[in-house]
Design an enzyme around this catalytic site. Structure first.
Site, short mmCIF file in Angstrom:
data_model
loop_
_atom_site.label_atom_id
_atom_site.label_comp_id
_atom_site.label_asym_id
_atom_site.label_seq_id
_atom_site.Cartn_x
_atom_site.Cartn_y
_atom_site.Cartn_z
N LYS A 121 40.26 46.24 35.89
CA LYS A 121 40.04 47.50 35.19
C LYS A 121 38.60 47.93 35.43
O LYS A 121 37.70 47.53 34.71
CB LYS A 121 40.35 47.34 33.70
CG LYS A 121 40.58 48.65 32.96
CD LYS A 121 39.30 49.31 32.57
CE LYS A 121 39.55 50.61 31.83
NZ LYS A 121 38.29 51.28 31.46
N SER A 132 37.17 45.02 32.67
CA SER A 132 36.22 46.07 32.38
C SER A 132 34.77 45.57 32.47
O SER A 132 34.35 45.08 33.50
CB SER A 132 36.56 46.65 31.00
OG SER A 132 35.97 47.89 30.79
#
Length: 392
Positions: free
Chosen positions: A328, A303
Site C-alpha cells: 500500500k 503504508s
C-alpha cells in the site's frame, strides 16, 4: 488474530477496502501532518499511477448538489467515490473523521481491553490496559468474554467484538455504558462499564537474553518516533535492535520519517508526487548508524511502515526478515464537504530511495521466513543480529 477496542477503523466498513484496516491504511492525513496541502486546497489529477475518475472537486460538487436538493450530501459523495475506482478512497462523517484523527493522536474511546479468539471460537481477554475502566472493574487477562450488551460474541470475528465494545453502531462516545458478560473458571458475571477516552501505547520494548532489544511499533501515532529514540537511548550500547513492524498498517508519515531518522544519518527516506510535482522526504542527521538492526515485516506491514522498511533496506541500514509486505504505497488527501463530512481520494504514490514503487507490489524481505510464527521470526532475527555483530 487478536485486536482490542482501540484504533479500530472508522465506522461503516462497507465504504471501502481502506476502512477494513487499522487507520484505514492511510499513509498521511494531509494538513494534520503539515506534509501536504491543506484539505481545502484545489485538488487536481495526479500524473503518478492510475488516476481515479473523480477529483475532490467532483465529490464536493456532488455533495453540494445533493444538499441543495434536500438529499444527503454524504451519500452523494460516497456514490461518486465508489464509482471512481479509487481503492483507498473513502468518505467519513464529521464525527468519524474526528475519531480517526484522535486515533492518529494516540487516543481512542473504549474500556481498555484487548480480545482474541480461540480456535474453539470463544473470545478471551488477552490484555487489560492499566488504569482503564476494565482494569478498575477487576477484569483480568484470561477472562472469557461471553457477551457485549446482551449479544453473544462466541464465534464472531474479533473486529466485530471490537465494534460492539466501542458501540460503533450507535456512535457511542466517552461516558456511555456497555455491559459485558464475563466468565472466570466456573464463575460467570456481568460488568457494566463506562467508556472512556484512553491513550494508546503504540511503541513497546522488551529486552531478550543475549543483548537484543525488540522495539515493536503497532502504528505510527503521534510521538512514536520520539518513543523509538528513547528506547534506543535506554538500550545498552552493545545491544542489537529488532524493529518489529509486523501488523503495522501505517499512520502518520512524519512519525515514520522521525523513526527513520533514529537509525540514519540524514539522507533520502522516500520520494513522492502530488499533483504531478515531485517531492521528497529526508531523515534528520545524527541517527544511530552503528547498532546491528533487523526489521521484521509481514503481510500486515503497510503504508508508512513499508516506507520506513524500504528506506532502511535500500540504504543498507537493516536486514529485513519476514514475508512480503502488503503493498500500500498510495497517498490520500482529505477535503471537507458540504455538511461537514470529509472525503479522501488518492492523489499519488511514493517510492523508496532506490525508486521502487511499493503500491501493489510490497517489499520483498532479504530473508523470507514464510509463515513462521512470531517467536520463530524473532529467533531468526537474533541469529542474523549475532552475525551482523560479528561482522562489525
Amino acid at each position: 488474530m487478536s485486536g482490542r477496542d482501540r484504533l479500530s477503523p472508522p465506522r461503516r466498513i462497507r465504504r471501502g477496502a481502506a476502512l477494513t484496516l487499522v487507520f484505514a491504511g492511510v499513509l498521511v492525513t494531509g494538513a494534520a501532518t503539515g506534509s501536504f496541502p491543506e484539505p481545502d486546497a484545489p485538488a487536481r489529477r495526479t500524473t503518478v499511477g492510475p488516476a481515479p475518475e473523480a477529483t475532490h472537486e467532483d465529490v464536493r460538487a456532488a455533495a453540494a448538489e445533493a444538499m441543495a436538493d434536500g438529499k444527503s450530501p454524504m451519500e452523494a459523495a460516497e456514490r461518486v467515490v465508489s464509482r471512481s475506482g479509487d481503492r483507498w478512497g473513502a468518505v467519513y462523517s464529521e464525527g468519524e473523521y474526528q475519531e480517526f484523527q484522535e486515533a492518529l493522536d494516540g487516543r481512542y474511546t473504549g474500556v481498555g481491553l484487548w480480545a482474541g479468539r480461540e480456535r474453539s471460537g470463544r473470545i478471551e481477554v488477552t490484555r487489560v490496559q492499566p488504569g482503564s475502566p476494565a482494569a478498575v472493574a477487576g477484569i483480568r487477562k484470561g477472562d472469557r468474554l461471553r457477551s457485549v450488551d446482551g449479544r453473544k460474541v462466541d464465534g464472531r470475528p474479533v473486529t466485530e467484538v471490537v465494534s460492539l465494545l466501542r458501540g460503533e453502531a450507535d456512535d457511542a462516545a466517552a461516558g456511555t455504558t456497555v455491559t459485558l458478560g464475563l466468565q472466570r473458571g466456573t464463575r460467570a458475571w456481568t460488568e457494566k462499564l463506562r467508556r472512556a477516552s484512553l491513550s494508546t501505547d503504540s511503541v513497546t520494548v522488551r529486552r531478550l537474553a543475549g543483548g537484543v532489544d525488540v522495539i515493536k511499533i503497532a502504528a505510527f501515532t503521534k510521538g512514536s518516533g520520539d518513543a523509538v529514540r528513547a528506547a534506543l537511548r535506554q538500550a545498552p550500547a552493545e545491544d542489537g535492535i529488532v524493529l518489529d513492524l509486523r501488523g503495522n498498517s501505517g499512520g502518520l508519515v512524519t512519525e515514520a520519517v522521525e523513526t527513520a531518522s533514529a537509525f540514519l544519518d540524514g539522507g533520502l527516506v522516500a520520494t513522492y508526487d502530488v499533483d504531478g510535482a515531485p517531492r521528497s522526504l529526508h531523515a534528520d542527521s545524527g541517527g544511530d548508524t552503528d547498532r546491528p538492526l533487523v526489521v521484521l515485516v509481514d503481510g500486515g506491514t503497510m503504508s508508512a511502515a513499508e516506507m520506513l522498511t524500504g528506506a532502511l533496506q535500500d540504504r543498507g541500514r537493516a536486514v529485513v526478515i519476514g514475508s512480503r509486505t502488503f503493498g500500500k504505497g498510495s497517498i490520500q488527501m482529505p477535503t471537507q464537504l458540504p455538511g461537514g463530512s470529509v472525503a479522501e481520494l488518492t492523489v499519488g504514490h511514493y517510492r523508496t530511495p532506490s525508486g521502487h514503487s511499493v503500491d501493489g507490489r510490497g517489499i520483498t524481505p532479504d530473508l523470507d521466513v514464510g509463515q513462521a510464527d512470531g517467536q520463530a521470526a524473532v529467533e531468526r532475527a537474533e541469529t542474523v543480529l549475532s552475525g551482523l555483530g560479528d561482522a562489525d
